[in-house]
Enzyme design. Sequence first.
Site, PDB file in Angstrom:
ATOM      1  N   LEU B 226       0.809  -1.235   0.000  1.00  0.00           N
ATOM      2  CA  LEU B 226       0.000   0.000   0.000  1.00  0.00           C
ATOM      3  C   LEU B 226       0.839   1.281   0.000  1.00  0.00           C
ATOM      4  O   LEU B 226       1.663   1.499   0.879  1.00  0.00           O
ATOM      5  CB  LEU B 226      -0.920   0.005   1.232  1.00  0.00           C
ATOM      6  N   ASP B 227       0.591   2.142  -0.946  1.00  0.00           N
ATOM      7  CA  ASP B 227       1.236   3.459  -1.025  1.00  0.00           C
ATOM      8  C   ASP B 227       2.759   3.376  -1.076  1.00  0.00           C
ATOM      9  O   ASP B 227       3.454   4.331  -0.744  1.00  0.00           O
ATOM     10  CB  ASP B 227       0.823   4.354   0.171  1.00  0.00           C
TER      11      ASP B 227
END
Lengths: 283, 283, 283, 283
Positions: B226-227
Site C-alpha cells: 500500500l502506497d
Amino acid sequence: MLTLGCPDTVGIVARISGFLQDVGGWITEAAYHSDPDSGWFFTRQAVRADSVAVSLDELRARFAAEVADSLGEGTQWALTDSAAPKRVVLLVSKESHCLGDLLARAYRKELPAEIVGVVSNHRDLEDLTARFGVPFRHVPFEPGADKAPSFAMLREVVDGFAPDVVVLARFMQILPDELCRHWGERVINIHHSFLPSFIGARPYHQAYKRGVKLIGATCHYVTADLDAGPIIEQDVTRIDHGDSVADMVRQGRDIETLVLARGLRWHLEDRVLVYGSRTVVFN
Amino acid sequence: MLTLGCPDTVGIVARISGFLQDVGGWITEAAYHSDPDSGWFFTRQAVRADSVAVSLDELRARFAAEVADSLGEGTQWALTDSAAPKRVVLLVSKESHCLGDLLARAYRKELPAEIVGVVSNHRDLEDLTARFGVPFRHVPFEPGADKAPSFAMLREVVDGFAPDVVVLARFMQILPDELCRHWGERVINIHHSFLPSFIGARPYHQAYKRGVKLIGATCHYVTADLDAGPIIEQDVTRIDHGDSVADMVRQGRDIETLVLARGLRWHLEDRVLVYGSRTVVFN
Amino acid sequence: MLTLGCPDTVGIVARISGFLQDVGGWITEAAYHSDPDSGWFFTRQAVRADSVAVSLDELRARFAAEVADSLGEGTQWALTDSAAPKRVVLLVSKESHCLGDLLARAYRKELPAEIVGVVSNHRDLEDLTARFGVPFRHVPFEPGADKAPSFAMLREVVDGFAPDVVVLARFMQILPDELCRHWGERVINIHHSFLPSFIGARPYHQAYKRGVKLIGATCHYVTADLDAGPIIEQDVTRIDHGDSVADMVRQGRDIETLVLARGLRWHLEDRVLVYGSRTVVFN
Amino acid sequence: MLTLGCPDTVGIVARISGFLQDVGGWITEAAYHSDPDSGWFFTRQAVRADSVAVSLDELRARFAAEVADSLGEGTQWALTDSAAPKRVVLLVSKESHCLGDLLARAYRKELPAEIVGVVSNHRDLEDLTARFGVPFRHVPFEPGADKAPSFAMLREVVDGFAPDVVVLARFMQILPDELCRHWGERVINIHHSFLPSFIGARPYHQAYKRGVKLIGATCHYVTADLDAGPIIEQDVTRIDHGDSVADMVRQGRDIETLVLARGLRWHLEDRVLVYGSRTVVFN
C-alpha cells in the site's frame, strides 16, 4: 510586543484593543487566530514603543490586572521589548552551511539577535566561527564513551552564554530528555527532511531509496520525542532521477539553510506561538 | 518511440544511435540516464515516424537482432507507435475533481489517450461522466459484505474496456494483491499526501494533527504494498495555521489534480521507466 | 567534458558516441537538445578521464579531424578538463549577501572554482573578504566624475587576476560596451528582479508600486544591452500586501543569493550553452 | 462579513471590535492591515450570522452611525451576507481550460457563487457550457467590422444576467474604456503572463523569445489601462530550454486555471480590498 493565547470567547479583541487604546498604544502590526478545533484564541500585536506613556513593567502590571487575569484558564501571554536583541547560541557538528549562513546574517545585522557563542562536539568549525569573532567552545563526545558527562558539560557551557535561544544547526547528537526539559521551549532544530517523512538518521539516503521527487527540510522546536516537536517552517526543492545522494545532500543544504533562517527569524520576532504539537506563525 | 533499460557499459549510445542512423531515423528527442548505484542504463528516443523506411514490426525485429539481444541480462525495451492513442479506464468513488479534470483534458484533446470508461463503487459521478459521453459502469461494494465478488466484477468490467492504463482517480478501495499482479505496471494511483508521509487513510487529518506547513500529493504505480509503489510525480502547496482540515482538503484537490494529470501524461508519453522502487522520468 | 552546438542533422549522436567509443571514453553523463525553431543541435557529455587513453590535446585534435570539422557551419565545441578549477573574480559594491554566500561555498569547497579576487567600487566589503583570506582591490568611482578612468582601472585590476569568469555579485555600476566586449561571454550578473519585469534601477520599489504577488531574481550573461543578456536561471518568492519594500529587499536577498549560486555553478560545470538570446542549461 | 478601508489612526480596532461586541457578534475570522506608506488601514471581519441579534439593515445603519461616519475621509466599507451566493458571468473565446475548470468547481459546489451565464465572441465553447446546463450567449465580433455594436450587445447580454462579477476567462477582446467604467470593479481578468512581463498579445511567444526560465499567469481587476489593473494573484511554473512555445502554452494552461480559480474565490469571499494600483488580499 504582545503575544497571547487564551480560551476563545466573545470580546477578547475588543478588550485588548481597548486596553491598548487606553495606554495610547499605536498598533503597527496585529494578527489574530481563532482555532475552532481547540477553541483557543491567539494574537500578536506590535505596538510602537514611543506611543506608550508608561514603562514596560507598569504596562505588564496593568495588562495583567485589567485584561489577562480575567481571561480563561490556561491563558499565556508576554509583553516584551522587541528592541532588545535576543542572545543565540548555536550547536554544530561538522557541516558548515547553516553556521556560515547565520554568521553572515548576523554580520549584516539582518537578525534581531546576537550570536553569543558556538558550541560543538568537533573542532572542524572553530576556524569559521573565529573568522566572525564569535566565541567557540568544544565539548568532546568520545565514540563509545558514556555521553552523560559530555551532555553535562554541554549544558554548563551553553548556560554560561545565558542564551534566549539554543539552535541545533546540524548538531548531530540527540539531546537527552533532561536537557530538553531544562531548556524548555528555547531549543530549535533543523532536520534535513520534510517531516514526518524520513525521521532519524541519513534522511537523504532514505529519500533516495524511496525515490521521492522532492526533498525538504523542517525547522521545529525540540522535544523529548525525536523529530516530533512543533513545526515552525518547512520547504522543499525538486529533484529527479539524475540526482545521486550526494546531489541531494548538496541541494538540501540550501533548503536547510533557508528554512532554519526563516524559522529562527520568526521565533526571534515572537511570531511563533506553540499549542500542543502545532504552531501558530504570524508572518 | 524507443525506451530501453539495460546494464550499463561502454558504447551503448553509439550502438543505438548507429542503428537508428542506419534505418534513417531522425531523432527529435533523446534522453539518457546512467545510474551509478544500480549500474543500469536508461534511454528514451523519439524518432520521426516518416524518417524511418521500414515497418514497425521490421524495426522491432532488426533492433532485437542488431542491438538488444547482445545487451546484458535483464535488458527491457519497447518500440512503439506514439501516434496510437492509449486506452484509459478511470476508477473513481465520490470525489469529482480528478475525474472532471481528466475528462476536460480529454475533451480539449490535451492527452495522447482516449478515456474509454469510468468505473465506480458509487453512482455519484455517473452524471458528470455522462455529460462527457464516456461509458460509466457501477460496481457495488456493499458495506460489510465480502469484497471478493466485487473485485472479481471490477476486474471483468475493467478488462472489458481493454485498457492500456488503469487510473485510480481517488478510488477509495484498496486493490487486492491478485488484481495488482493481474494489471501489472498498468495501474496508476493518486494519493493525497506527500508520500511517504501520511500513508493510508485520512492523510489531511494526519497532516493537520502533525502541524505540517506544506501538504502534497503523490502519483505512483500501484503495487501490492500500500502506497509504496514507484513514485512518478509529487508536488506540494503551502498551508498555514489558519487552514482547517476542510481548507486543506480543498487546496489539496488542486494539487492532486495537477500531480495526477502530469504523472499520467508522462506515463502515456512513455516517459516513465521503472526500476525497483524508483522511476526514471524523462520529461 | 565535451560541449558542442551545431546545425542539426541525422547521425550527429551516432558520430559523437562512435568517436568516444573509439577512444575508450566512458560517458558518465550525457545530455542532448535539438531545437526545432533554430534547427540547432546541442550536447554535453561528461567522460571519465581515466577511461580515455589519449592526452587532452590529442583528443581535441582527433575530435576536430574526425567529427567537428565535418559538422555544419557555425559549429562551436570545447573539450575541457573539468578537474581544473576555474578562476572567479567577484565584482561587488556594498551589499554583502551574494559575496558572503559565495565565499562560504568556496570555503566548504562546494564550487568547482577558486575565488581569486574581489574588486569593488567601495571599501565596505573589504573586511568580510579579508576574513576569508581572499585578495580585495578597491577601484574608486567618484560621484560626478568621468567613469572612464575607473573602468580602465577596473579592467586592469580584474585582468590582473586572469579570471575565467567575472561575476557581478550586486555590483552597482553598468559596464560600458567596450568592457562587455572585452570580457565576452565570461561575465555573469545577478539582477534583483524577475526579468524582463523591472529592468534597471530599484526593482523592488518598482515591484512594490505595481503590487505584484511574487518577487524574483535573474542570473544572466552580461551583454551591452542592459539586463537583456541570455538568462541562465531565475526564481521567485511569494510576498503579500503586508510586505514593505524593506521586507521585499530582505526576502529578495535570499532569492538573489540562491539564483546566483545555482547559475554560477552551472556555468562553472559547463552546463550552459548560449545561442542568440537564449541558453540551453543541461542540469 | 465586514470589510473596511479608512485612514489609519489610534483606536480603530478598538472601536470596531467594541461595536461588534455590543451587537453580540462572534468574530470567526479577523484580519487587519496597516499600510505605512499610504497611511491607510484595512480590515475584514467574518462574524457568525446567528450570533448577531439585529437584522443586516439595522446592523448597517448602526455601524454607519456608531463607527464609520466618524472615521476619516475616504472611508469605504461594506457589511454583506456571505451566505448569499454571488452571480458570476464568464466571458470566453475559444480556449476551454478556464471555463471547464470553473464549471467543474461550480458543479462540485466549491465556489460561493452561481455561474449564471457564459458569453462568447465564438461558438466553440457552447457545447461544453451546455453540458453543465449553463446558459450560453453568442455575441459575434466580425473581423474588420466596427466593434462598437458588438460591445453594446455584449453589455446588454451581460447586464441581462445581473452579474455581481464578470470574469474574462481567456476572452480575447480588449474591453473599451466605457465598458470598464460601466462594470467598475466587478471585472476580473486572467492574463497568461507574469505581469508586468509580456503585456499584450502572445505572451508565451514573447517569453520563448526572451528565454525566461519560469512562465506565469496573473489574475487582476480590469481597468482602462491594458494589463495594468490591480493584481489579485500570480503564480509561475518552471520551464527549460526543451520547452517549445506549444509546451509553454500547455503548461501555462494549468497555471492560468489555478491562478484564476484562486483569485476569483478570494474575490467572491470578499477577501480582496483595492487601493490605488494595489490590493490587500486577506487569505
